[in-house]
Design an enzyme around this catalytic site. Structure first.
Site, PDB file in Angstrom:
ATOM      1  N   ARG A 123     -58.072  35.263 -27.201  1.00 40.57           N
ATOM      2  CA  ARG A 123     -59.007  36.258 -26.636  1.00 40.57           C
ATOM      3  C   ARG A 123     -60.222  35.622 -25.969  1.00 40.57           C
ATOM      4  NH1 ARG A 123     -57.504  38.636 -31.508  1.00 40.57           N
ATOM      5  NH2 ARG A 123     -55.982  40.290 -31.195  1.00 40.57           N
ATOM      6  N   LYS A 145     -63.750  34.178 -10.865  1.00 36.58           N
ATOM      7  CA  LYS A 145     -62.436  34.789 -10.593  1.00 36.58           C
ATOM      8  C   LYS A 145     -61.368  33.817 -11.074  1.00 36.58           C
ATOM      9  CE  LYS A 145     -63.282  37.827  -6.635  1.00 36.58           C
ATOM     10  NZ  LYS A 145     -63.006  38.068  -5.213  1.00 36.58           N
ATOM     11  N   GLU A 187     -64.603  27.342   4.674  1.00 40.91           N
ATOM     12  CA  GLU A 187     -65.259  28.242   3.700  1.00 40.91           C
ATOM     13  C   GLU A 187     -66.764  27.966   3.664  1.00 40.91           C
ATOM     14  OE1 GLU A 187     -63.954  30.761   2.187  1.00 40.91           O
ATOM     15  OE2 GLU A 187     -61.808  30.396   1.971  1.00 40.91           O
ATOM     16  N   LYS A 229     -73.340  31.366  -2.854  1.00 42.15           N
ATOM     17  CA  LYS A 229     -72.306  32.122  -3.574  1.00 42.15           C
ATOM     18  C   LYS A 229     -72.882  32.656  -4.888  1.00 42.15           C
ATOM     19  CE  LYS A 229     -67.745  32.702  -5.259  1.00 42.15           C
ATOM     20  NZ  LYS A 229     -66.342  32.401  -5.263  1.00 42.15           N
ATOM     21  N   GLU A 239     -67.328  42.461  -7.784  1.00 40.95           N
ATOM     22  CA  GLU A 239     -66.953  42.898  -6.441  1.00 40.95           C
ATOM     23  C   GLU A 239     -66.943  44.413  -6.292  1.00 40.95           C
ATOM     24  OE1 GLU A 239     -64.175  40.209  -4.595  1.00 40.95           O
ATOM     25  OE2 GLU A 239     -63.613  41.704  -3.125  1.00 40.95           O
ATOM     26  N   ARG A 243     -70.097  41.568  -2.962  1.00 42.26           N
ATOM     27  CA  ARG A 243     -69.282  40.346  -3.055  1.00 42.26           C
ATOM     28  C   ARG A 243     -68.201  40.300  -1.972  1.00 42.26           C
ATOM     29  NH1 ARG A 243     -67.358  37.148  -8.563  1.00 42.26           N
ATOM     30  NH2 ARG A 243     -66.082  35.583  -7.504  1.00 42.26           N
ATOM     31  N   ASN A 247     -65.435  37.763   1.783  1.00 40.28           N
ATOM     32  CA  ASN A 247     -64.126  37.907   2.437  1.00 40.28           C
ATOM     33  C   ASN A 247     -64.230  37.850   3.957  1.00 40.28           C
ATOM     34  OD1 ASN A 247     -62.948  38.207  -0.054  1.00 40.28           O
ATOM     35  ND2 ASN A 247     -63.121  40.449  -0.030  1.00 40.28           N
ATOM     36  N   HIS A 250     -61.422  36.761   6.105  1.00 44.06           N
ATOM     37  CA  HIS A 250     -60.234  36.730   5.252  1.00 44.06           C
ATOM     38  C   HIS A 250     -59.228  37.832   5.584  1.00 44.06           C
ATOM     39  CE1 HIS A 250     -62.537  33.789   3.121  1.00 44.06           C
ATOM     40  NE2 HIS A 250     -61.633  33.636   2.170  1.00 44.06           N
ATOM     41  N   HIS A 254     -55.807  36.336   5.957  1.00 40.48           N
ATOM     42  CA  HIS A 254     -54.694  36.631   5.043  1.00 40.48           C
ATOM     43  C   HIS A 254     -53.467  37.101   5.815  1.00 40.48           C
ATOM     44  CE1 HIS A 254     -57.490  37.217   1.339  1.00 40.48           C
ATOM     45  NE2 HIS A 254     -56.996  35.997   1.389  1.00 40.48           N
ATOM     46  N   HIS A 267     -55.128  27.670   3.560  1.00 38.61           N
ATOM     47  CA  HIS A 267     -55.959  28.871   3.445  1.00 38.61           C
ATOM     48  C   HIS A 267     -57.205  28.780   4.350  1.00 38.61           C
ATOM     49  CE1 HIS A 267     -57.913  32.309   1.669  1.00 38.61           C
ATOM     50  NE2 HIS A 267     -58.952  31.567   1.345  1.00 38.61           N
TER      51      HIS A 267
HETATM   52  P1  NAD Z   1     -55.142  23.101  -4.470  1.00 36.66           P
HETATM   53  O1  NAD Z   1     -55.749  23.312  -5.781  1.00 36.66           O
HETATM   54  O2  NAD Z   1     -53.676  23.339  -4.336  1.00 36.66           O
HETATM   55  O3  NAD Z   1     -55.459  21.615  -3.997  1.00 36.66           O
HETATM   56  C1  NAD Z   1     -54.961  21.174  -2.750  1.00 36.66           C
HETATM   57  C2  NAD Z   1     -54.234  19.826  -2.884  1.00 36.66           C
HETATM   58  O4  NAD Z   1     -55.202  18.799  -3.054  1.00 36.66           O
HETATM   59  C3  NAD Z   1     -53.319  19.744  -4.095  1.00 36.66           C
HETATM   60  O5  NAD Z   1     -52.168  19.023  -3.743  1.00 36.66           O
HETATM   61  C4  NAD Z   1     -54.151  18.942  -5.099  1.00 36.66           C
HETATM   62  O6  NAD Z   1     -53.370  18.255  -6.038  1.00 36.66           O
HETATM   63  C5  NAD Z   1     -54.877  18.001  -4.190  1.00 36.66           C
HETATM   64  N1  NAD Z   1     -56.144  17.479  -4.702  1.00 36.66           N
HETATM   65  C6  NAD Z   1     -57.095  18.163  -5.347  1.00 36.66           C
HETATM   66  N2  NAD Z   1     -58.182  17.402  -5.522  1.00 36.66           N
HETATM   67  C7  NAD Z   1     -57.900  16.197  -4.989  1.00 36.66           C
HETATM   68  C8  NAD Z   1     -58.644  14.998  -4.839  1.00 36.66           C
HETATM   69  N3  NAD Z   1     -59.919  14.898  -5.201  1.00 36.66           N
HETATM   70  N4  NAD Z   1     -58.021  13.936  -4.270  1.00 36.66           N
HETATM   71  C9  NAD Z   1     -56.733  14.046  -3.814  1.00 36.66           C
HETATM   72  N5  NAD Z   1     -56.000  15.169  -3.879  1.00 36.66           N
HETATM   73  C10 NAD Z   1     -56.590  16.235  -4.470  1.00 36.66           C
HETATM   74  O7  NAD Z   1     -55.845  23.978  -3.345  1.00 36.66           O
HETATM   75  P2  NAD Z   1     -57.336  24.518  -3.175  1.00 36.66           P
HETATM   76  O8  NAD Z   1     -57.487  24.745  -1.728  1.00 36.66           O
HETATM   77  O9  NAD Z   1     -58.322  23.702  -3.889  1.00 36.66           O
HETATM   78  O10 NAD Z   1     -57.283  25.924  -3.930  1.00 36.66           O
HETATM   79  C11 NAD Z   1     -56.475  26.980  -3.464  1.00 36.66           C
HETATM   80  C12 NAD Z   1     -56.392  28.008  -4.567  1.00 36.66           C
HETATM   81  O11 NAD Z   1     -57.693  28.485  -4.851  1.00 36.66           O
HETATM   82  C13 NAD Z   1     -55.549  29.217  -4.233  1.00 36.66           C
HETATM   83  O12 NAD Z   1     -54.671  29.476  -5.296  1.00 36.66           O
HETATM   84  C14 NAD Z   1     -56.554  30.346  -4.104  1.00 36.66           C
HETATM   85  O13 NAD Z   1     -56.022  31.580  -4.496  1.00 36.66           O
HETATM   86  C15 NAD Z   1     -57.631  29.890  -5.026  1.00 36.66           C
HETATM   87  N6  NAD Z   1     -58.963  30.420  -4.714  1.00 36.66           N
HETATM   88  C16 NAD Z   1     -59.649  30.991  -5.723  1.00 36.66           C
HETATM   89  C17 NAD Z   1     -60.917  31.485  -5.500  1.00 36.66           C
HETATM   90  C18 NAD Z   1     -61.708  32.049  -6.620  1.00 36.66           C
HETATM   91  O14 NAD Z   1     -62.784  32.604  -6.387  1.00 36.66           O
HETATM   92  N7  NAD Z   1     -61.259  31.906  -7.842  1.00 36.66           N
HETATM   93  C19 NAD Z   1     -61.494  31.380  -4.225  1.00 36.66           C
HETATM   94  C20 NAD Z   1     -60.767  30.786  -3.209  1.00 36.66           C
HETATM   95  C21 NAD Z   1     -59.493  30.299  -3.471  1.00 36.66           C
HETATM   96  N1  GLY Z   2     -63.653  33.731  -2.994  1.00 35.72           N
HETATM   97  C1  GLY Z   2     -64.193  35.030  -2.981  1.00 35.72           C
HETATM   98  C2  GLY Z   2     -64.902  35.412  -4.240  1.00 35.72           C
HETATM   99  O1  GLY Z   2     -65.112  34.613  -5.114  1.00 35.72           O
HETATM  100  O2  GLY Z   2     -65.261  36.539  -4.378  1.00 35.72           O
END
Ligand code: NAD
Ligand code: GLY
Length: 362
Positions: A123, A145, A187, A229, A239, A243, A247, A250, A254, A267
């Site tokens: 939990r 998130k 971003e 942020k 949101e 918030r 987007n 986006h 998307h 992305h």
């Molecule tokens: P990712 O986590 O897949 O990382 C991209 C690639 O880089 C991967 O292959 C990873 O292994 C590699 N990598 C990471 N750090 C590294 C480093 N320092 N050196 C070498 N390689 C490295 O992709 P991302 O773009 O970081 O994240 C995308 C995800 O984030 C999506 O699932 C998306 O939905 C999510 N997201 C969440 C939020 C949120 O608010 N929670 C916001 C935006 C995106």
């Molecule tokens: N990445 C958008 C949010 O955190 O709301």
């Protein structure tokens, strides 16, 4: 050594974000200061783990923690319930209890999934974000998130669950692939366009340094992005309204990802295309000038990001944008930039009109 810090102010769920260069070795003492527990599971993947697990482990062990490693496969396709179940299995096998915590060491995929595991295991146990991509440092590690994908869509399962601290070391970005890095800059640019004209100018004036991953410049830019942020999240954690400004770019981004099957664009690249279109639409609706649009397009192209919409028909774009019933029934909530550094959110009834402004359709 005093680390640069900002606080995300959410009453009893407030937490610090620490910014530094080459100071992963301080993670253990920062976790100890937060009194998060004695045992820790570090969730990572083989790519990130190969570079950074050892320094993180050493730092945690030196601070007196008992450390377990959970390694999950690398990739968005593993951000699912199967991997989550494996994480739970490991947490149970290691005997992690409520006096334990999780460290998410990786990009947004690891951060979202490990955060959701922390939100739901027993939990809820504390978790710490150590974001290692630029996207995760400026966006996903801040704001709480968390979640996983479902076969019917991205991020459909999740929870708002804030970390207890975020540790951002911009030196880890040195090992990040170029496209991933540039995708994170998209971003970052978003914050300037809709929230902070001065920050937009800072990015514009420092493009070369940003492209060269200059540490001092990155530290300032990542810190400003997180502060922007944090301020949005503090006002609208779940949101309810504001918030949604995050987007910006986006909606169309998307759609581009959906239409290209998530294979052609990262992305941030899709968001850059979406931002370029949103800037044109904002100008056309009278919210900004042609100079503003020119500046947005120019910054994105200097950052080597794509701007052009891939060629799909108006109906394909409309279907991708209006995939959920809420949009179809009530009109689309769209984020417009107001000049540079400000925004407005309005409901758009006629999506094809937006597309025509972007050159899709007659
Ligand atoms: P990712 O986590 O897949 O990382 C991209 C690639 O880089 C991967 O292959 C990873 O292994 C590699 N990598 C990471 N750090 C590294 C480093 N320092 N050196 C070498 N390689 C490295 O992709 P991302 O773009 O970081 O994240 C995308 C995800 O984030 C999506 O699932 C998306 O939905 C999510 N997201 C969440 C939020 C949120 O608010 N929670 C916001 C935006 C995106
Ligand atoms: N990445 C958008 C949010 O955190 O709301």
């Amino acid at each position: 050594m005093i680390l640069e810090t900002i606080t995300v102010g959410l009453d009893e769920r407030s937490y610090p974000i620490f910014f530094n260069v080459n100071k992963l070795s301080m993670l253990g003492s920062l976790c100890a200061d937060q009194k998060l527990g004695q045992r820790v599971a570090v969730v990572t993947n083989p790519t990130v783990g190969a570079w950074y697990f050892e320094p993180v482990r050493e730092s945690l062990v030196s601070a007196g923690f008992s450390v377990h490693k959970i390694e999950v496969p690398d990739g968005e396709e593993y951000k699912n319930s199967d991997t989550l179940k494996n994480i739970y299995d490991w947490l149970i096998d290691f005997g992690l209890d409520r006096g334990s915590f999780i460290v998410a060491l990786g990009g947004g995929v690891i951060g979202d999934m490990a955060g959701y595991a922390a939100a739901t295991y027993l939990r809820g146990i504390p978790f710490v974000q150590v974001p290692t991509t630029l996207l995760a440092q400026v966006d996903s590690s801040v704001g709480g998130k968390t979640g996983i994908n479902h076969e019917k869509g991205k991020n459909l399962i999740g929870a708002f669950y804030q970390p207890r601290l975020v540790m951002i070391d911009v030196a880890v970005l040195d090992t990040l692939a170029e496209r991933e890095y540039l995708s994170g800059l998209a971003e970052m640019a978003k914050y300037g366009v809709v929230l902070d004209a001065e920050f937009f100018r800072f990015m514009y004036d420092n493009v070369e340094k940003l492209l060269a991953r200059d540490k001092e410049c990155l530290l300032a830019a990542v810190k400003r992005s997180c502060a922007l942020k944090a301020s949005v999240v503090e006002q609208d954690e779940r949101e309810g309204g504001l918030r949604a400004v995050l987007n910006y770019g986006h909606t169309i981004g998307h759609a581009v990802e959906t239409l290209t099957g998530y294979r052609q664009y990262l992305h941030g690249e899709a968001v850059a295309i979406g931002m370029a279109q949103a800037a044109k639409i904002s100008e056309s609706m009278g919210f900004s000038s042609s100079d503003d649009t020119e500046r947005v397009l120019s910054l994105l192209s200097k950052l080597k990001l794509p701007l052009e919409l891939p060629p799909f028909s108006p109906s394909e774009y409309i279907e991708a944008i209006c995939h959920d019933k809420k949009v179809r029934d009530g009109g689309l909530n769209f984020v417009f930039n107001k000049n540079l550094g400000s925004f407005t959110i309005a409901t758009v009834a006629d999506v094809s009109q937006l597309l025509r402004i972007c050159g899709i359709g007659e």
